[in-house]
Design a protein around this motif. Structure first.
Motif, PDB file in Angstrom:
ATOM      1  N   ASN A  18       0.852  -1.168   0.000  1.00 23.23           N
ATOM      2  CA  ASN A  18       0.000   0.000   0.000  1.00 23.23           C
ATOM      3  C   ASN A  18       0.904   1.239   0.000  1.00 23.23           C
ATOM      4  OD1 ASN A  18      -1.516   2.222   1.037  1.00 23.23           O
ATOM      5  ND2 ASN A  18      -3.015   0.787   1.843  1.00 23.23           N
ATOM      6  N   ILE A  19       0.574   2.235  -0.799  1.00 26.84           N
ATOM      7  CA  ILE A  19       1.410   3.434  -0.892  1.00 26.84           C
ATOM      8  C   ILE A  19       1.503   4.126   0.461  1.00 26.84           C
ATOM      9  CG2 ILE A  19       1.534   5.744  -1.897  1.00 26.84           C
ATOM     10  CD1 ILE A  19       0.693   4.561  -4.523  1.00 26.84           C
ATOM     11  N   THR A  20       0.427   4.155   1.214  1.00 23.05           N
ATOM     12  CA  THR A  20       0.461   4.778   2.536  1.00 23.05           C
ATOM     13  C   THR A  20       1.449   4.050   3.439  1.00 23.05           C
ATOM     14  OG1 THR A  20      -1.834   5.454   2.289  1.00 23.05           O
ATOM     15  CG2 THR A  20      -0.946   5.446   4.514  1.00 23.05           C
ATOM     16  N   GLU A  21       1.452   2.728   3.378  1.00 21.17           N
ATOM     17  CA  GLU A  21       2.396   1.933   4.174  1.00 21.17           C
ATOM     18  C   GLU A  21       3.834   2.245   3.772  1.00 21.17           C
ATOM     19  OE1 GLU A  21       3.682  -2.742   4.456  1.00 21.17           O
ATOM     20  OE2 GLU A  21       1.610  -2.273   3.995  1.00 21.17           O
ATOM     21  N   LYS A  22       4.083   2.343   2.471  1.00 23.46           N
ATOM     22  CA  LYS A  22       5.431   2.657   1.999  1.00 23.46           C
ATOM     23  C   LYS A  22       5.852   4.051   2.442  1.00 23.46           C
ATOM     24  CE  LYS A  22       7.001   0.997  -1.833  1.00 23.46           C
ATOM     25  NZ  LYS A  22       7.264   0.661  -3.218  1.00 23.46           N
ATOM     26  N   ARG A  23       4.925   4.998   2.399  1.00 25.44           N
ATOM     27  CA  ARG A  23       5.222   6.366   2.833  1.00 25.44           C
ATOM     28  C   ARG A  23       5.572   6.389   4.313  1.00 25.44           C
ATOM     29  NH1 ARG A  23       0.715   9.332   1.134  1.00 25.44           N
ATOM     30  NH2 ARG A  23       1.761   9.558  -0.845  1.00 25.44           N
ATOM     31  N   HIS A  24       4.814   5.659   5.129  1.00 26.33           N
ATOM     32  CA  HIS A  24       5.081   5.595   6.561  1.00 26.33           C
ATOM     33  C   HIS A  24       6.460   4.974   6.829  1.00 26.33           C
ATOM     34  CE1 HIS A  24       1.366   7.084   8.268  1.00 26.33           C
ATOM     35  NE2 HIS A  24       0.692   6.379   7.379  1.00 26.33           N
ATOM     36  N   ARG A  25       6.778   3.922   6.094  1.00 25.37           N
ATOM     37  CA  ARG A  25       8.084   3.275   6.260  1.00 25.37           C
ATOM     38  C   ARG A  25       9.213   4.225   5.862  1.00 25.37           C
ATOM     39  NH1 ARG A  25       9.180  -0.914   2.396  1.00 25.37           N
ATOM     40  NH2 ARG A  25       6.955  -1.200   2.537  1.00 25.37           N
ATOM     41  N   PHE A  26       9.008   4.950   4.748  1.00 28.33           N
ATOM     42  CA  PHE A  26      10.006   5.913   4.286  1.00 28.33           C
ATOM     43  C   PHE A  26      10.230   6.993   5.345  1.00 28.33           C
ATOM     44  CE2 PHE A  26      10.882  10.022   2.291  1.00 28.33           C
ATOM     45  CZ  PHE A  26      12.070   9.740   1.640  1.00 28.33           C
ATOM     46  N   LEU A  27       9.147   7.536   5.880  1.00 27.57           N
ATOM     47  CA  LEU A  27       9.276   8.581   6.896  1.00 27.57           C
ATOM     48  C   LEU A  27       9.927   8.052   8.172  1.00 27.57           C
ATOM     49  CD1 LEU A  27       5.902  10.484   6.467  1.00 27.57           C
ATOM     50  CD2 LEU A  27       8.189  11.286   5.872  1.00 27.57           C
ATOM     51  N   ALA A  28       9.564   6.856   8.583  1.00 26.66           N
ATOM     52  CA  ALA A  28      10.177   6.262   9.774  1.00 26.66           C
ATOM     53  C   ALA A  28      11.677   6.085   9.571  1.00 26.66           C
ATOM     54  CB  ALA A  28       9.518   4.918  10.098  1.00 26.66           C
ATOM     55  N   ASP A  29      12.088   5.629   8.386  1.00 27.59           N
ATOM     56  CA  ASP A  29      13.511   5.480   8.077  1.00 27.59           C
ATOM     57  C   ASP A  29      14.219   6.833   8.087  1.00 27.59           C
ATOM     58  OD1 ASP A  29      13.137   2.757   7.808  1.00 27.59           O
ATOM     59  OD2 ASP A  29      13.210   2.771   5.613  1.00 27.59           O
ATOM     60  N   ALA A  30      13.554   7.846   7.528  1.00 25.93           N
ATOM     61  CA  ALA A  30      14.146   9.187   7.475  1.00 25.93           C
ATOM     62  C   ALA A  30      14.341   9.748   8.881  1.00 25.93           C
ATOM     63  CB  ALA A  30      13.276  10.123   6.643  1.00 25.93           C
ATOM     64  N   TYR A  31      13.328   9.607   9.739  1.00 22.44           N
ATOM     65  CA  TYR A  31      13.453  10.106  11.112  1.00 22.44           C
ATOM     66  C   TYR A  31      14.527   9.350  11.882  1.00 22.44           C
ATOM     67  CZ  TYR A  31       9.340  13.083  10.620  1.00 22.44           C
ATOM     68  OH  TYR A  31       8.467  14.050  10.228  1.00 22.44           O
ATOM     69  N   ALA A  32      14.627   8.049  11.661  1.00 20.55           N
ATOM     70  CA  ALA A  32      15.657   7.256  12.333  1.00 20.55           C
ATOM     71  C   ALA A  32      17.054   7.683  11.873  1.00 20.55           C
ATOM     72  CB  ALA A  32      15.439   5.770  12.064  1.00 20.55           C
ATOM     73  N   ALA A  33      17.200   7.938  10.577  1.00 22.63           N
ATOM     74  CA  ALA A  33      18.499   8.376  10.054  1.00 22.63           C
ATOM     75  C   ALA A  33      18.864   9.742  10.615  1.00 22.63           C
ATOM     76  CB  ALA A  33      18.458   8.421   8.525  1.00 22.63           C
ATOM     77  N   ARG A  34      17.885  10.633  10.709  1.00 23.76           N
ATOM     78  CA  ARG A  34      18.149  11.963  11.266  1.00 23.76           C
ATOM     79  C   ARG A  34      18.561  11.871  12.734  1.00 23.76           C
ATOM     80  NH1 ARG A  34      14.211  16.425  13.097  1.00 23.76           N
ATOM     81  NH2 ARG A  34      15.508  18.276  12.999  1.00 23.76           N
ATOM     82  N   ALA A  35      17.874  11.040  13.492  1.00 23.99           N
ATOM     83  CA  ALA A  35      18.218  10.858  14.903  1.00 23.99           C
ATOM     84  C   ALA A  35      19.631  10.289  15.052  1.00 23.99           C
ATOM     85  CB  ALA A  35      17.190   9.944  15.583  1.00 23.99           C
ATOM     86  N   GLU A  36      19.977   9.344  14.197  1.00 24.40           N
ATOM     87  CA  GLU A  36      21.322   8.760  14.229  1.00 24.40           C
ATOM     88  C   GLU A  36      22.369   9.813  13.892  1.00 24.40           C
ATOM     89  OE1 GLU A  36      24.586   6.285  14.597  1.00 24.40           O
ATOM     90  OE2 GLU A  36      22.571   6.132  15.412  1.00 24.40           O
ATOM     91  N   PHE A  37      22.078  10.664  12.908  1.00 28.19           N
ATOM     92  CA  PHE A  37      22.999  11.741  12.553  1.00 28.19           C
ATOM     93  C   PHE A  37      23.176  12.697  13.729  1.00 28.19           C
ATOM     94  CE2 PHE A  37      23.520  16.149  11.113  1.00 28.19           C
ATOM     95  CZ  PHE A  37      24.789  16.050  10.577  1.00 28.19           C
ATOM     96  N   GLN A  38      22.080  13.058  14.367  1.00 28.48           N
ATOM     97  CA  GLN A  38      22.170  13.970  15.512  1.00 28.48           C
ATOM     98  C   GLN A  38      22.947  13.335  16.654  1.00 28.48           C
ATOM     99  OE1 GLN A  38      17.964  14.758  15.959  1.00 28.48           O
ATOM    100  NE2 GLN A  38      18.235  16.843  15.178  1.00 28.48           N
ATOM    101  N   ARG A  39      22.775  12.033  16.852  1.00 27.66           N
ATOM    102  CA  ARG A  39      23.477  11.338  17.924  1.00 27.66           C
ATOM    103  C   ARG A  39      24.970  11.213  17.646  1.00 27.66           C
ATOM    104  NH1 ARG A  39      25.849   7.052  19.026  1.00 27.66           N
ATOM    105  NH2 ARG A  39      25.441   6.004  17.056  1.00 27.66           N
ATOM    106  N   SER A  40      25.305  10.799  16.426  1.00 17.69           N
ATOM    107  CA  SER A  40      26.696  10.483  16.099  1.00 17.69           C
ATOM    108  C   SER A  40      27.494  11.656  15.551  1.00 17.69           C
ATOM    109  CB  SER A  40      26.746   9.341  15.083  1.00 17.69           C
ATOM    110  OG  SER A  40      26.285   9.800  13.821  1.00 17.69           O
ATOM    111  N   GLY A  41      26.806  12.590  14.884  1.00 23.12           N
ATOM    112  CA  GLY A  41      27.519  13.703  14.255  1.00 23.12           C
ATOM    113  C   GLY A  41      28.254  13.281  12.991  1.00 23.12           C
ATOM    114  N   ALA A  42      27.926  12.104  12.458  1.00 28.16           N
ATOM    115  CA  ALA A  42      28.605  11.599  11.259  1.00 28.16           C
ATOM    116  C   ALA A  42      27.636  11.584  10.084  1.00 28.16           C
ATOM    117  CB  ALA A  42      29.149  10.196  11.505  1.00 28.16           C
TER     118      ALA A  42
END
Length: 80
Positions: A18-42
């Motif tokens: 479902n496109i909505t499911e894919k969008r939610h997964r994409f956003l969850a991945d994006a937020y996780a990557a941003r949090a990791e960047f903020q945590r690690s600074g890399a």
């Protein structure tokens, strides 16, 4: 177009998800990557990433961009 053809096309373009499911997964991945960047600074320099993918699209075998240490997001005075 008949309904069966529309369903097959939708499945081909979305991988059966479902496109909505894919969008939610994409956003969850994006937020996780941003949090990791903020945590690690890399992170990766955008110019290096663009050059890497341009070369890949041209059929070349470029070196992957280097992971770099960046000044922490929160230390730059960001409000988020």
């Amino acid at each position: 177009m008949n309904e069966m053809l529309v369903k097959r096309l939708r499945k081909a373009f979305t991988g059966g998800k479902n496109i909505t499911e894919k969008r939610h997964r994409f956003l969850a991945d994006a937020y996780a990557a941003r949090a990791e960047f903020q945590r690690s600074g890399a992170g990766y320099a955008l110019a290096e990433v663009k050059a890497y993918y341009r070369a890949k699209l041209q059929g070349k075998r470029p070196r992957k961009p280097k992971l770099r240490s960046w000044q922490r997001y929160s230390e730059r005075g960001a409000t988020e």
